[in-house]
Design a protein around this motif. Structure first.
Motif, PDB file in Angstrom:
ATOM      1  N   ARG A 152       0.841  -1.203   0.000  1.00  0.00           N
ATOM      2  CA  ARG A 152       0.000   0.000   0.000  1.00  0.00           C
ATOM      3  C   ARG A 152       0.878   1.257   0.000  1.00  0.00           C
ATOM      4  NH1 ARG A 152      -4.257   0.204   4.637  1.00  0.00           N
ATOM      5  NH2 ARG A 152      -2.395  -0.198   5.902  1.00  0.00           N
ATOM      6  N   PRO A 153       1.053   1.878  -1.156  1.00  0.00           N
ATOM      7  CA  PRO A 153       1.864   3.105  -1.210  1.00  0.00           C
ATOM      8  C   PRO A 153       1.242   4.202  -0.348  1.00  0.00           C
ATOM      9  CG  PRO A 153       1.425   2.241  -3.407  1.00  0.00           C
ATOM     10  CD  PRO A 153       0.562   1.469  -2.471  1.00  0.00           C
ATOM     11  N   PHE A 154       2.091   5.056   0.165  1.00  0.00           N
ATOM     12  CA  PHE A 154       1.664   6.226   0.933  1.00  0.00           C
ATOM     13  C   PHE A 154       1.656   7.400  -0.039  1.00  0.00           C
ATOM     14  CE2 PHE A 154       1.936   9.704   3.906  1.00  0.00           C
ATOM     15  CZ  PHE A 154       1.253   9.260   5.023  1.00  0.00           C
ATOM     16  N   VAL A 155       0.517   8.057  -0.210  1.00  0.00           N
ATOM     17  CA  VAL A 155       0.367   9.122  -1.201  1.00  0.00           C
ATOM     18  C   VAL A 155      -0.037  10.406  -0.505  1.00  0.00           C
ATOM     19  CG1 VAL A 155      -0.801   9.877  -3.292  1.00  0.00           C
ATOM     20  CG2 VAL A 155      -0.274   7.454  -2.975  1.00  0.00           C
ATOM     21  N   ILE A 156       0.737  11.470  -0.744  1.00  0.00           N
ATOM     22  CA  ILE A 156       0.482  12.773  -0.126  1.00  0.00           C
ATOM     23  C   ILE A 156       0.027  13.745  -1.207  1.00  0.00           C
ATOM     24  CG2 ILE A 156       1.470  14.678   1.208  1.00  0.00           C
ATOM     25  CD1 ILE A 156       3.697  12.640   2.005  1.00  0.00           C
ATOM     26  N   SER A 157      -1.098  14.401  -0.982  1.00  0.00           N
ATOM     27  CA  SER A 157      -1.544  15.489  -1.856  1.00  0.00           C
ATOM     28  C   SER A 157      -1.023  16.788  -1.261  1.00  0.00           C
ATOM     29  CB  SER A 157      -3.073  15.525  -1.940  1.00  0.00           C
ATOM     30  OG  SER A 157      -3.556  14.343  -2.529  1.00  0.00           O
ATOM     31  N   ALA A 158      -0.201  17.512  -2.053  1.00  0.00           N
ATOM     32  CA  ALA A 158       0.414  18.752  -1.570  1.00  0.00           C
ATOM     33  C   ALA A 158       0.375  19.778  -2.690  1.00  0.00           C
ATOM     34  CB  ALA A 158       1.860  18.497  -1.129  1.00  0.00           C
ATOM     35  N   GLY A 159      -0.634  20.636  -2.679  1.00  0.00           N
ATOM     36  CA  GLY A 159      -0.773  21.618  -3.753  1.00  0.00           C
ATOM     37  C   GLY A 159      -0.953  20.940  -5.089  1.00  0.00           C
ATOM     38  N   GLU A 160      -0.110  21.279  -6.050  1.00  0.00           N
ATOM     39  CA  GLU A 160      -0.190  20.688  -7.390  1.00  0.00           C
ATOM     40  C   GLU A 160       0.518  19.338  -7.469  1.00  0.00           C
ATOM     41  OE1 GLU A 160      -1.748  22.088 -10.366  1.00  0.00           O
ATOM     42  OE2 GLU A 160      -2.723  23.007  -8.641  1.00  0.00           O
ATOM     43  N   ALA A 161       1.157  18.916  -6.393  1.00  0.00           N
ATOM     44  CA  ALA A 161       1.974  17.695  -6.418  1.00  0.00           C
ATOM     45  C   ALA A 161       1.279  16.527  -5.729  1.00  0.00           C
ATOM     46  CB  ALA A 161       3.326  17.953  -5.760  1.00  0.00           C
ATOM     47  N   ILE A 200       2.822  13.030  -3.982  1.00  0.00           N
ATOM     48  CA  ILE A 200       4.083  12.425  -3.566  1.00  0.00           C
ATOM     49  C   ILE A 200       3.798  10.989  -3.153  1.00  0.00           C
ATOM     50  CG2 ILE A 200       6.004  12.596  -1.949  1.00  0.00           C
ATOM     51  CD1 ILE A 200       4.883  15.669  -1.742  1.00  0.00           C
ATOM     52  N   LYS A 201       4.454  10.046  -3.800  1.00  0.00           N
ATOM     53  CA  LYS A 201       4.155   8.625  -3.617  1.00  0.00           C
ATOM     54  C   LYS A 201       5.382   7.907  -3.068  1.00  0.00           C
ATOM     55  CE  LYS A 201       2.559   4.632  -6.311  1.00  0.00           C
ATOM     56  NZ  LYS A 201       2.174   4.171  -7.667  1.00  0.00           N
ATOM     57  N   VAL A 202       5.208   7.186  -1.959  1.00  0.00           N
ATOM     58  CA  VAL A 202       6.319   6.469  -1.329  1.00  0.00           C
ATOM     59  C   VAL A 202       5.826   5.118  -0.815  1.00  0.00           C
ATOM     60  CG1 VAL A 202       7.453   8.606  -0.643  1.00  0.00           C
ATOM     61  CG2 VAL A 202       5.913   7.493   0.937  1.00  0.00           C
ATOM     62  N   LEU A 203       6.786   4.234  -0.516  1.00  0.00           N
ATOM     63  CA  LEU A 203       6.470   2.959   0.125  1.00  0.00           C
ATOM     64  C   LEU A 203       6.878   2.987   1.588  1.00  0.00           C
ATOM     65  CD1 LEU A 203       7.500   0.445  -2.686  1.00  0.00           C
ATOM     66  CD2 LEU A 203       5.207   1.204  -2.076  1.00  0.00           C
ATOM     67  N   GLY A 204       8.040   3.534   1.871  1.00  0.00           N
ATOM     68  CA  GLY A 204       8.516   3.639   3.243  1.00  0.00           C
ATOM     69  C   GLY A 204       9.820   4.401   3.255  1.00  0.00           C
ATOM     70  N   THR A 205       9.804   5.611   3.779  1.00  0.00           N
ATOM     71  CA  THR A 205      10.981   6.468   3.712  1.00  0.00           C
ATOM     72  C   THR A 205      10.768   7.676   4.594  1.00  0.00           C
ATOM     73  OG1 THR A 205      12.383   7.718   2.195  1.00  0.00           O
ATOM     74  CG2 THR A 205      10.061   7.699   1.716  1.00  0.00           C
ATOM     75  N   SER A 206      11.774   8.583   4.640  1.00  0.00           N
ATOM     76  CA  SER A 206      11.625   9.828   5.390  1.00  0.00           C
ATOM     77  C   SER A 206      12.021  10.997   4.500  1.00  0.00           C
ATOM     78  CB  SER A 206      12.484   9.805   6.662  1.00  0.00           C
ATOM     79  OG  SER A 206      13.842   9.630   6.353  1.00  0.00           O
ATOM     80  N   PHE A 207      11.262  12.072   4.560  1.00  0.00           N
ATOM     81  CA  PHE A 207      11.478  13.190   3.657  1.00  0.00           C
ATOM     82  C   PHE A 207      10.727  14.416   4.169  1.00  0.00           C
ATOM     83  CE2 PHE A 207       7.916  10.636   2.472  1.00  0.00           C
ATOM     84  CZ  PHE A 207       6.902  11.520   2.183  1.00  0.00           C
ATOM     85  N   ASN A 208      11.107  15.569   3.617  1.00  0.00           N
ATOM     86  CA  ASN A 208      10.486  16.836   3.997  1.00  0.00           C
ATOM     87  C   ASN A 208       9.674  17.374   2.826  1.00  0.00           C
ATOM     88  OD1 ASN A 208      10.618  19.034   6.239  1.00  0.00           O
ATOM     89  ND2 ASN A 208      10.901  20.193   4.359  1.00  0.00           N
ATOM     90  N   VAL A 209       8.477  17.875   3.131  1.00  0.00           N
ATOM     91  CA  VAL A 209       7.608  18.470   2.114  1.00  0.00           C
ATOM     92  C   VAL A 209       7.315  19.911   2.503  1.00  0.00           C
ATOM     93  CG1 VAL A 209       5.374  18.374   0.947  1.00  0.00           C
ATOM     94  CG2 VAL A 209       6.515  16.253   1.604  1.00  0.00           C
ATOM     95  N   ASN A 210       7.553  20.819   1.561  1.00  0.00           N
ATOM     96  CA  ASN A 210       7.209  22.229   1.766  1.00  0.00           C
ATOM     97  C   ASN A 210       6.229  22.624   0.670  1.00  0.00           C
ATOM     98  OD1 ASN A 210       7.060  25.010   2.093  1.00  0.00           O
ATOM     99  ND2 ASN A 210       9.212  25.226   2.613  1.00  0.00           N
ATOM    100  N   ALA A 211       4.965  22.797   1.061  1.00  0.00           N
ATOM    101  CA  ALA A 211       3.906  23.146   0.104  1.00  0.00           C
ATOM    102  C   ALA A 211       3.072  24.283   0.670  1.00  0.00           C
ATOM    103  CB  ALA A 211       3.035  21.924  -0.192  1.00  0.00           C
ATOM    104  N   ARG A 212       3.749  25.368   1.026  1.00  0.00           N
ATOM    105  CA  ARG A 212       3.041  26.508   1.599  1.00  0.00           C
ATOM    106  C   ARG A 212       2.312  27.283   0.501  1.00  0.00           C
ATOM    107  NH1 ARG A 212       3.984  27.170   6.802  1.00  0.00           N
ATOM    108  NH2 ARG A 212       5.878  26.344   7.767  1.00  0.00           N
ATOM    109  N   PRO A 213       1.087  27.731   0.769  1.00  0.00           N
ATOM    110  CA  PRO A 213       0.367  28.556  -0.200  1.00  0.00           C
ATOM    111  C   PRO A 213       1.168  29.816  -0.527  1.00  0.00           C
ATOM    112  CG  PRO A 213      -1.086  27.836   1.573  1.00  0.00           C
ATOM    113  CD  PRO A 213       0.309  27.459   1.989  1.00  0.00           C
ATOM    114  N   GLY A 214       1.221  30.150  -1.798  1.00  0.00           N
ATOM    115  CA  GLY A 214       1.975  31.321  -2.210  1.00  0.00           C
ATOM    116  C   GLY A 214       3.388  31.012  -2.661  1.00  0.00           C
ATOM    117  N   ASN A 215       3.896  29.830  -2.296  1.00  0.00           N
ATOM    118  CA  ASN A 215       5.227  29.446  -2.770  1.00  0.00           C
ATOM    119  C   ASN A 215       5.209  29.202  -4.273  1.00  0.00           C
ATOM    120  OD1 ASN A 215       6.155  29.587  -0.173  1.00  0.00           O
ATOM    121  ND2 ASN A 215       6.826  27.456  -0.046  1.00  0.00           N
ATOM    122  N   GLU A 216       6.336  29.433  -4.915  1.00  0.00           N
ATOM    123  CA  GLU A 216       6.444  29.226  -6.356  1.00  0.00           C
ATOM    124  C   GLU A 216       6.330  27.756  -6.727  1.00  0.00           C
ATOM    125  OE1 GLU A 216       9.524  30.412 -10.003  1.00  0.00           O
ATOM    126  OE2 GLU A 216      10.243  30.288  -7.927  1.00  0.00           O
ATOM    127  N   ALA A 217       6.793  26.881  -5.829  1.00  0.00           N
ATOM    128  CA  ALA A 217       6.827  25.450  -6.135  1.00  0.00           C
ATOM    129  C   ALA A 217       6.627  24.625  -4.869  1.00  0.00           C
ATOM    130  CB  ALA A 217       8.161  25.084  -6.784  1.00  0.00           C
TER     131      ALA A 217
END
Length: 342
Positions: A188-197, A199-216
């Motif tokens: 079961r993949p872990f799927v994150i909805s973050a703005g226009e992106a 993000i799909k993972v199986l098991g890992t660690s990572f940082n997501v920056n999806a603040r409104p107003g950011n360029e990306a």
């Protein structure tokens, strides 16, 4: 003939709610993440959306002005003999009334069926969503999700997740910034909805920056492997595969993707309070400190901002760090109403 695989775990009620425009943001995120899990799911989603659009166009095309059409027909009828005209009038009136009754019955049946289906879905849908929000000066302790995944939420951010993960994916949505430590689950993949992106993972660690107003939307991987995709329905968007130490960016306006090496040693300082400065300009130092400690630090002289600092701070408070800076460069330090002045 090649046999096509069946879509996986279709929640028809949720899909209908999405296509009718009645789904909330968490439900949209779950539906779009499901659609991206496999080609079969994506094809089912596209087919249903196309059918819904065709239905809308059909009913829109049936909306004509009956009174105007009738006024155009009457003169044609009056050009004939009166008796045939009367018979024609009665016949057309009968056909018109009969057609309207049939159309009304059809629409009523469709509406009743849809209402019954939707109410049945509402009664049997027991999924409850939890929303966690941090204020502008608060970093929340790690939140444990139903599957064991841990999420640390930075200030002024929002995380939405279901009470239980069902089906073939584990879908959540994030606005703002968060660090994820995803519990491994290859089925079961872990799927994150973050703005226009997405993000799909199986098991890992990572940082997501999806603040409104950011360029990306920005994703930086600490361990494991992460796939960054565009949201469902975006054409011509190239996904990214990120490995440890890599940074991926998905630009919100153009949907362009970019992959680089992360060269910011303080990327996770908001979470760890572990700060590394290597000949860093003092103007950049105070900017980083302001974001980590949620405070405002001003430098009175532009020349002071060009001084460079080399230092490593491990979980020290802002007062201690600023005192070290003051002593290092022989500066004056003042504080007022939670603000600092160098």
């Amino acid at each position: 003939m090649e046999k096509m695989n069946q879509p996986e775990n279709v929640d028809w009620g949720l899909l209908a709610k999405y296509l009718s425009g009645e789904a909330g943001e968490p439900e949209k995120a779950v539906t779009e993440a499901w659609a991206e899990t496999s080609a079969e799911n994506g094809e089912t989603f596209s087919s249903c959306r196309e059918a819904m659009e065709k239905s809308r166009l059909y009913f829109q095309s049936r909306k004509f002005n009956v009174a105007s059409a009738w006024e155009k027909i009457v003169p044609e009828l009056t050009n004939h003999d009166s008796q045939p005209a009367i018979r024609n009038v009665f016949s057309i009136r009968y056909i018109r009334a009969h057609s309207v009754r049939i159309a009304a019955m059809f629409v009523l049946a469709v509406l009743l069926g849809a209402a019954g289906f939707y109410l049945g879905y509402r009664q049997h849908n027991t999924t409850v969503y939890t929303e966690v929000v941090s204020n502008e000066k608060q970093v929340l302790p790690a939140i444990t999700l139903p599957d064991g995944t841990k999420v640390t939420l930075n200030s002024n951010s929002r995380l939405t997740y279901p009470s239980q993960f069902t089906g073939k994916i584990r879908g959540v949505s994030i606005t703002g910034e968060a660090f994820f430590e995803v519990e491994p689950d290859k089925s079961r993949p872990f799927v994150i909805s973050a703005g226009e992106a997405r993000i799909k993972v199986l098991g890992t660690s990572f940082n997501v920056n999806a603040r409104p107003g950011n360029e990306a939307v920005e994703v930086v991987v600490a361990t494991g492997k992460v796939e960054v995709l565009c949201r469902q329905g975006v054409q011509g968007c190239n996904g990214l595969i990120l490995m440890p130490g890599e940074k991926g960016m998905l630009f919100n306006e153009t949907h362009r993707t970019e992959k680089t090496v992360n060269n910011n040693p303080n990327l996770l300082s908001w979470k760890t309070h572990d700060l590394v400065f290597q000949e860093t300009r003092l103007s950049e130092v105070v900017q980083t400190l302001g974001m980590v400690y949620h405070t405002e630090i001003q430098i009175s002289d532009p020349a002071t901002g060009n001084l460079t600092l080399t230092a490593h701070f491990r979980e020290q408070g802002i007062d201690f760090i600023l005192e070290v800076i003051r002593l290092t460069f022989n500066l004056e330090l003042a504080s007022r109403n939670g603000q600092y002045f160098l």
